[in-house]
Write a protein that holds these residues in place. Sequence first.
Motif, PDB file in Angstrom:
ATOM      1  N   UNK A   1     -13.172  38.197  18.406  1.00 52.49           N
ATOM      2  CA  UNK A   1     -13.547  37.261  19.536  1.00 52.49           C
ATOM      3  C   UNK A   1     -12.826  35.925  19.811  1.00 52.49           C
ATOM      4  N   UNK A   2     -12.254  36.022  20.930  1.00 50.20           N
ATOM      5  CA  UNK A   2     -11.645  34.562  21.453  1.00 50.20           C
ATOM      6  C   UNK A   2     -12.568  33.426  21.894  1.00 50.20           C
ATOM      7  N   UNK A   3     -13.815  33.973  22.224  1.00 52.36           N
ATOM      8  CA  UNK A   3     -14.757  33.012  22.867  1.00 52.36           C
ATOM      9  C   UNK A   3     -15.977  33.428  21.919  1.00 52.36           C
ATOM     10  N   UNK A   4     -16.029  32.848  20.650  1.00 50.92           N
ATOM     11  CA  UNK A   4     -17.119  33.014  19.869  1.00 50.92           C
ATOM     12  C   UNK A   4     -18.292  32.082  20.039  1.00 50.92           C
ATOM     13  N   UNK A   5     -19.429  32.721  19.759  1.00 50.66           N
ATOM     14  CA  UNK A   5     -20.800  31.965  19.924  1.00 50.66           C
ATOM     15  C   UNK A   5     -21.496  31.816  18.412  1.00 50.66           C
ATOM     16  N   UNK A   6     -21.454  30.790  17.854  1.00 50.56           N
ATOM     17  CA  UNK A   6     -21.884  30.860  16.345  1.00 50.56           C
ATOM     18  C   UNK A   6     -23.592  30.280  16.367  1.00 50.56           C
ATOM     19  N   UNK A   7     -23.747  29.055  17.162  1.00 47.21           N
ATOM     20  CA  UNK A   7     -25.008  28.230  17.240  1.00 47.21           C
ATOM     21  C   UNK A   7     -25.619  28.438  15.786  1.00 47.21           C
ATOM     22  N   UNK A   8     -24.664  27.991  14.919  1.00 44.99           N
ATOM     23  CA  UNK A   8     -25.479  27.534  13.554  1.00 44.99           C
ATOM     24  C   UNK A   8     -25.480  26.092  13.107  1.00 44.99           C
ATOM     25  N   UNK A   9     -26.518  26.068  12.408  1.00 45.45           N
ATOM     26  CA  UNK A   9     -26.855  24.368  12.172  1.00 45.45           C
ATOM     27  C   UNK A   9     -26.383  24.410  10.754  1.00 45.45           C
ATOM     28  N   UNK A  10     -25.577  23.381  10.628  1.00 45.51           N
ATOM     29  CA  UNK A  10     -25.157  23.067   9.204  1.00 45.51           C
ATOM     30  C   UNK A  10     -25.822  21.444   8.815  1.00 45.51           C
ATOM     31  N   UNK A  11     -26.303  21.310   7.638  1.00 46.70           N
ATOM     32  CA  UNK A  11     -27.014  20.072   7.514  1.00 46.70           C
ATOM     33  C   UNK A  11     -26.201  19.629   6.238  1.00 46.70           C
ATOM     34  N   UNK A  12     -26.179  18.144   6.341  1.00 44.49           N
ATOM     35  CA  UNK A  12     -25.453  17.341   5.286  1.00 44.49           C
ATOM     36  C   UNK A  12     -26.510  16.289   4.652  1.00 44.49           C
ATOM     37  N   UNK A  13     -26.792  16.692   3.343  1.00 44.69           N
ATOM     38  CA  UNK A  13     -27.820  15.520   2.774  1.00 44.69           C
ATOM     39  C   UNK A  13     -26.897  14.383   2.403  1.00 44.69           C
ATOM     40  N   UNK A  14     -27.562  13.028   3.063  1.00 42.76           N
ATOM     41  CA  UNK A  14     -26.482  11.904   2.980  1.00 42.76           C
ATOM     42  C   UNK A  14     -27.268  11.263   1.536  1.00 42.76           C
ATOM     43  N   UNK A  15     -27.980  11.915   0.810  1.00 40.02           N
ATOM     44  CA  UNK A  15     -28.552  11.531  -0.472  1.00 40.02           C
ATOM     45  C   UNK A  15     -29.028   9.619  -0.265  1.00 40.02           C
ATOM     46  N   UNK A  16     -29.821   9.525   0.691  1.00 38.01           N
ATOM     47  CA  UNK A  16     -30.148   8.313   0.768  1.00 38.01           C
ATOM     48  C   UNK A  16     -29.474   6.963   1.285  1.00 38.01           C
ATOM     49  N   UNK A  17     -28.167   7.495   1.493  1.00 31.52           N
ATOM     50  CA  UNK A  17     -27.299   6.320   2.031  1.00 31.52           C
ATOM     51  C   UNK A  17     -27.147   6.377   3.779  1.00 31.52           C
ATOM     52  N   UNK A  18     -26.948   5.227   4.117  1.00 29.89           N
ATOM     53  CA  UNK A  18     -26.528   5.295   5.609  1.00 29.89           C
ATOM     54  C   UNK A  18     -25.449   5.562   6.003  1.00 29.89           C
ATOM     55  N   UNK A  19     -25.196   5.887   7.246  1.00 38.96           N
ATOM     56  CA  UNK A  19     -23.631   6.446   7.705  1.00 38.96           C
ATOM     57  C   UNK A  19     -23.037   5.147   7.808  1.00 38.96           C
ATOM     58  N   UNK A  20     -21.896   5.241   7.728  1.00 34.76           N
ATOM     59  CA  UNK A  20     -21.186   3.890   7.994  1.00 34.76           C
ATOM     60  C   UNK A  20     -20.281   4.159   9.361  1.00 34.76           C
ATOM     61  N   UNK A  21     -19.802   2.872   9.841  1.00 29.19           N
ATOM     62  CA  UNK A  21     -19.248   3.268  11.295  1.00 29.19           C
ATOM     63  C   UNK A  21     -17.862   3.843  11.117  1.00 29.19           C
ATOM     64  N   UNK A  22     -17.182   3.993  10.157  1.00 30.32           N
ATOM     65  CA  UNK A  22     -15.863   4.660  10.233  1.00 30.32           C
ATOM     66  C   UNK A  22     -16.172   6.236   9.522  1.00 30.32           C
TER      67      UNK A  22
END
Length: 2038
Positions: A41-62
Amino acid sequence: MLRVVVQSAKNLPKHRIGSPDPIASVTFKDEKKKTKSIDNEVNPVWNEVLDFDLKGTALDSNSFIDVVVKDYETIGKNKFLGSTKISLRDLATGQVRSLPSKNVPLVNETGQNIGATIDLMVSYDPPANAALNPNNPQSGDAAVDAGGGGDEGDESQPDGAQSSATGAPLSPGQSGNLQKRLARAHSRHRLVNKPQDFQIRVRIIEARQLPGNNIKPVVKVSVCEDTHRTRIKRGNNPFFDEMFYFNVHMLPSDLFDKNISFRIYNSYSLRADSLVGEFKLDIGYVYDEPAHCVVRKWLLLNDPDDSNSGAKGYLKVSLFVVGTGDEPPVERREANDDQDDIESNLLLPAGVTLRWATLSLKVFRAEDVPQMDDAFIQTMKEIFGGDENKKNLVDPFLEARFAGRKLCTQVIEKNANPEWNQVLNLQVKFPSMCERVKLTVFDWDRLTGNDAIGTTYLNLAKIASSGGEIEANTGQSEVGFLPVFGPCYVNLYGSPREFSGLPDPYEDLNYGKGEGVAYRGRILVELSTKLEGKEDKSVDSIHSDDILVVQKYQRRRKYCLCAVFHSASMIQEPGEPIQFEVSIGNYGNKLDTTCKPLASTTQYSCAVFDGNHYYYLPWADTKPVVVVTSFWEDISHRLESVNIILYIYHRLKSNLKAFKTGVLAKMSDNELVEIWLKVLTQLIEDLESFPMPELEGRSNLTSLDVQMKKLRDSGLTNIMDGARRMREEAREIRDTLADLESWTEKLKMLAEEPQNSMPDVIIWMLRGEKRVAYSRIPAHQVLFSTYSEQACGQHCGQMQTVFLQYPMDKSKGLKVPVQIRVNMWLGLSAHEKKFNSYSEGTFSVFAEMYENQAQVFGKWGTTGLVGRHKFSDVTGKLKLKQEYFMPPRGWEWEEEWFIDPEKALLTEADAGHTEFMDEAFQNETRFPGREWKAASEPFTDVNGEKSRNPGEFDCPPGWVWEDEWTVDDNRAVDDQGWEYGVTIPPDDKPRSWVSAEKVYHVHRRRRLVRPRRRVAVPAGGPQARQILGDPDGWEFSSLIGWKFHRKERTSDTFRRRRWRRKMAPEDRLGASAIFQLEGALGVDTEDKEKGSKADATKLFGANTPTVSCSFEKSHVYHLRVYVYQARNLSSMDKDSFSDPYAHVSFLHVSKTTEKLQSTLNPTWDQTLIFSDVEIYGDPQNVALRPPDVVLEFYDHDQVGKDELLGRSVCAPMVKLNPGSDQTPKLLWHPIIQKGVQAGEALVAAELILKDKTNESDLPLVPSKRAENLYMVPQGIRPVVQLTGVEILVWGLRNMKPYQLATVSSPSLVVECGGQRVESAVIKNMKKSPNFPNSVLFIKVLLPKDEMYTPPIVLKVIDHRPFGRKPVVGQCTITTLEDFRCDPYVITAEGAMSSKMALMMASPSKHLSINMEESRPLLDAQEKETVDWWSKFYASMGDQEKSGPYLKKGYDTLKVYECELEDVPEFKGLTDFCSTFKLQRGKNENGDEDPTMVGEFKGSFKVYPLPDDPGVAPPPRQFRELPDSGPQECLVRIYIICARDLQPKDNNGGCDPYIKISLGRNSIDDRDSYLPNTTCPVFGRMFEMTCFLPQDKDLKISVYDYDLLSRDEKVGETVIDLENRFLSRYNSYCGLPQSYCISGINQWRDQLKPSEILENLARLKGLSKPRTEDNGTSLTFSGTEYRLAQFETNMEIHQHLGPARERLCLHVLRKQGLVPEHVETRTLYSTFQPTLSQGSLQMWVDVFPKSIGLPGSPFDITPRKPKKYLLRAVIWNTTDVTLDEKSITGENMSDIYVKGWMPGMEEDKQKTDVHYRSLDGDGNFNWRFIYDFDYLPAEQLCLISKKERFWNLDKTEFRTPPKLIVQIWDNDKFSLDDYLGTLELDLRNLVAPAKTPEKCSLDMMDYLEIGVPQKMENAKSLFAQQSVRGWWPCSIEQDGKKVLGGKVEMTLEIVSEADADERPAGKGRDDPNMNPKLDFPKRPETSFFWFTNPCKTMKFIVWRRFRCVFIGLILLTIVILFLAILLYSLPNYISMKIVKPLK
């Protein structure tokens, strides 16, 4: 939580063939998640959800995410399509909650747009406690995906990631992840399981965030009972950088179970709570990591006793486990290493804290525990009327061990089947690095130590899974599960069960060391894992409900086991009769009285000689059968799964073997593809056709069964998908081999069944009454299943060959006790009818007993039977009577008792022999001096027993006499054959004999012999000889024992005969009726009635029926074994060779090949023909599982016993139709000796069924080479071709003495393929070790197929006086592939060396190299900034240390992390000639490797020759050879530094120095030793002269300096200078990058580049290089080079030489020659010859003196540190904690400030005291001055100081430049109080606050987090020079840091020169300037009360109490006034009254 929805992509680039299979991966902070792949497929459709657990820390701006799209590949790496980065700044700042990213363009590796786009949606759910911080300094660096998803998916969840089933982290050690286990099995599999050397290196780098105030931490590291400790440091963030070495010599399996323990203590504290924190991990965990190391990782420390405590700080370590042959990887210190991110570099995955888990082990009960205690006390009880209770003489308890913790159940006395019903709660920290729970059952002893009964292990890796395994292929992360097991029985194995009071020689087996030889009971256990929550009790009782639940797991089913023994052969010596016992658990063990007696043993048989080498049991057509019925739980659902997987595994393995053989044999691609497709197709078919059995409705189901089913199903699906993709997509089939092999490993892993509660079947061989050898066969291998044919065991109802082994065999199978062929069937009693279809032959069951008689006074009767019974069993110990025999239930008598002699028990001397010598001794006696007369017994045997007259000897049927009776005079006898002796009473015959007659001799004898030979073996075997025996069936013996014969002799005193009675089943048909045989038949019970209480266990088994299987018809086969050759055999003789021959055994026949002399690579080329081999049974079954041909290779010794070289097994090809044209193929079979490979044998065998009618169908008899020596026939033997082998024999080196004499005149013999050639003799090894004539040539017929090529054997022969020519060394070159060449292609290397050829060509005048005069002087500044070390560091990529070097455009050199010889492109510098190690003989200590005795320098060229003699042979390869005479050379050795030296001093340090030896010269650099370091920087250059080749070995040693004791050698490395000198790679002096005539890179070779290039052209046969345009263009080898093309982007500096030379150098560097370099050489020591002792960075230049002088050497003297001063002015403090109350109740502090630099604690400086600060302010104006040595290049301080006062030397430390400032409260009469601390790193200074109000602890926070900073406010003080401002001091309270005060300082770095110009004094001393410090303006209230009484009055007393004072004064005045008033009033009144003046 960060959620990424990967929606779709568009316009992905296409392949040339087809469309890609795109897979997307998203990486966030080193965590990678993947979508599933979409096909084509050259035009793939995944529609998949990938979750990343941040372990209670906030995102930083970088933060950002990395999105990579790849083309999914089944084999090899996924192909990169495009990638993009998406910043998460908007999410981090809180501006938006979701970030739709549409049509994001994808770019390729170079950043160019590829025209494809991707759509994503990123959403962010901030943690509840996180305040959004747009300036959060946490870095978002994340790794870009580097490719990879192999068939398994290359990224599984990280170890310890949250498992979705339980939410529990699973440790690396407990990962059930198959890939991990496969990798682990693979890395450990390479290790031989024998004790060997290992080195564990532990580097303690630094610690951070240790809790506590003002602590002095020390780290203790413990490995294998050995402990090292670091130096004591100060502060909460100490820097250690210390390396510890632990050397161990032990089994790898034991080592990997040991821990490395890290403990940090506070050395201040003497109390028990001084432990700050600890961390433990398995050594095995480190070994399983890539490169067996963990580099620069943080460990999370915790409190081992407090389950709820958090992190106790972090410790940064590097760990290395170095085994034999391992090279430890180089530690690279990253540029931003000081600020590295602890969280992302934690050894345990980020965010996982250590959590408490409880392994709950429920121990219910045990069964069948053997007797362990002596019966003495029991016997005493019985005497006094106690009960007999023999079997319960054991007091068992169970001990469970895990991760160093141990728990025990209660002891249950006198119980062989104890019920403990206890739960053991093992508290462990998760993730734990330990892997196995060890369960040992002990017998408790009141007085002595407890005895182990048996040991078993629960391997957590097999009963848990971390999940996440198949994420890449399906997109679904597999669910993991925590450790769980049972309820299930676990079996114990160990030493034999029979109890004896003597020490048990096999006791180690009961501790789990080695394979247990007998079943020793079983325990019912259940394991579960609970997270969090600590259990109150570690040992508790099990709830009664649980005991009821577990009852259903104990339901038993009846199993039937039948084993038919078809043959027993390869018995070493005859000895006593042999019987076999088969048992499963306790059932069938004839020495155990707890089970019913069963027909579990075969009848006794005596071994018969096979006519050649071995003995066998003559069972002929009556095969013994054993039957065992037993009761076990039904676990068929587990074992069926195992059998199905094993069925698929074995099929894949055999197909893979065929594929590998095809690859080896270099088959055509089409044939290979065919085999390969068959492998895959069959694998896919098998996986589709044979699913795992369903679990519904099965009994004994546990939760682990369900999890294992899921695991297996997913694993098999995974393999099937991979195989399908491989079949469709694979391009290069040879590359698929690794994947296919990994699948076989994976199948094997999946087949492991942890809950296998059915004991193994154990076969014992008993000789007489003694257990001799055993074999354990897992029950599932012979188990029958109704589920499917594949679910049956691989050997169920099938013939299998079993080699029995001795218990705890030290020689590891060197001797085989017996080889048996047995057919076994095990099944449920419900399925026993199915056995009928598996059985062959006719089963018959007999009762048997023996009638015994003795001869007394010439009459036979029962009176002389001492200790025997009239009727007994075969042993004679069990009394029997006919009337007591009762058939078992369900059976009846079929016939009456009849006499039936046992033929297999008779031992005739000639049994099995084809030739035999009858002998008799003629005896004569006399009185001294009289005539000789016949003795009273004229004829005796050799022992003097009475024998027959020679005339009475008959020739048995089937034998013919070969000669008449003759006197044997080939002994120590006289010429008539007599030997003489003297009889000394009471003997009636002499003890010793002599050959010369003396007068006093009274007895003489001579030996008469008559040979006979067998003409034809009677068809029935021993049956035909029955007529010879006694007509009444008696067997006779001279003594009561085992040896009986048929015919009565005069010496016989005992006879017996066997009675038998046949039984038949009452109501059953078929063979399965034998399973009804249970119980004994009958024992004489009279004795019991008399009350003597016979001990049943003393009787050797009860009287059970004998079962046999008879075959009516046998088939005759013809066997041919083709033994062609063997290679790489072990050397067994002292002369380096063996004299090999092979014993070939097949069932009961064996033959021997011819003996070959002195070779380790024998070519026998022999066919062994076994013409008539009788095999019973169906030919189809024989074809399916033919008996093995066993080849045993021996070394023939003239004196002593022949030694076994090894054993090999080959399965014959069976031809049931003799006319078929199949021919067997010769294949290499491994020869195994003591469990390891000791060579290979090229053999094949074919077994042909003979047709009785037609003999002519057999293959033609091969041609003979000699009498009875048949060659391997054409069609089977390899096809040969005439080949030329050209040998360059250059010389011999380092020859060790042979038989104490030096090797002085050697020559070389080369043997190959039966041809040999000898070189000329070296006249004198000392003067010239090279051969006079250097080229030899052999014409030899070699096989065309490389697979069959014989090796080249080199033998060095020393020519000694008296014609002696011993072989003093030999070498075998196994493969000729490397030496094959095309003779018509002219190779550049020819066999010439550039240097040597140049020396031949060059005139012998001295050349002078004239460096051009325009040499500019180096200015002083350049010398300071640029030196050789700048070049070195620039080459290492260390920009900081190299300074401006690279900007100037100077050269770099090549740094090799290995020896120059190991650099692949230089081919070991053996292009001119290779070095072959010569070996000699068997080593003195026996089993180790042969000793190295010298080296041969030479080379080979192998090429085909034309078969037609008329065609001209091809040109010779070795020509234009250099002169082989000695050359004088100048050698320069540059030693730069050493790394990771093995410490030799007790303090973990080393005082290294260099020692160099070259020939007879040596240099000892002892005076320049470097104290207390394991990473010394030497920077030394040594110059030596030598003569090559005599002094070819340059030995560089590193020694450890000791003042009093002898210096110890750390290690050494040896460089072969001759190879460097001769190599065409110009390795004698590396080529720099540019031609410089001055500067630090000045040209140092003897020849200019143009001259070197001319020589190279001449050697390669090219025209001379031409230069044009003033040397800016040059033509070489047909290519034109221009200077501009090399120097376009180069900085042109003043040191460069002329253009022509520069251009020549650039061209030379294109020719693949050795560049200017530094090599890293590993040091080895004799103490641990296989382990690295450190490494040395160095290089060597070799210059022949005949060419001229070389250039000047480089100056590599180490850099010196610069002296700096740190001036810190303490101005003020504020907000200091007011720690005390004054007398008057005010809060105040007497403040002073203390400061020091870490490492220089002795230079602590204090300010004066600011007394009575009432507001926390302090004024000081005080200067601290610290002078320190600083290495700007390394950014570290160099500190030299004695560690302890008794040390002789100062130790150099490197520490980061830091300043520690502390605020204290001064107390005069007690200890000062600590108020706060501040730690500043001068390289990375926290910017101060301008005002105290802005100064807070937040300024310091980033340092605590340890995140790599990109902040401007972190600057180096060395760059800033001076800085002033406020910094906060912190103090720890209740585990938190709080502000302890603020300090205002000026920090200034001053160089030594500046310090002289701008002087300043300490404190406020002179010179008080720069800046001048005035006395601080402190408030008047600041003073010390004791020294200022006035001020004390003014400011303390007056201020506080002035009202009181005024009041007191007024009061005093008033009181005085009143007093005066009262005093004067009476006088006044009286005066008034009297008025005297009036």
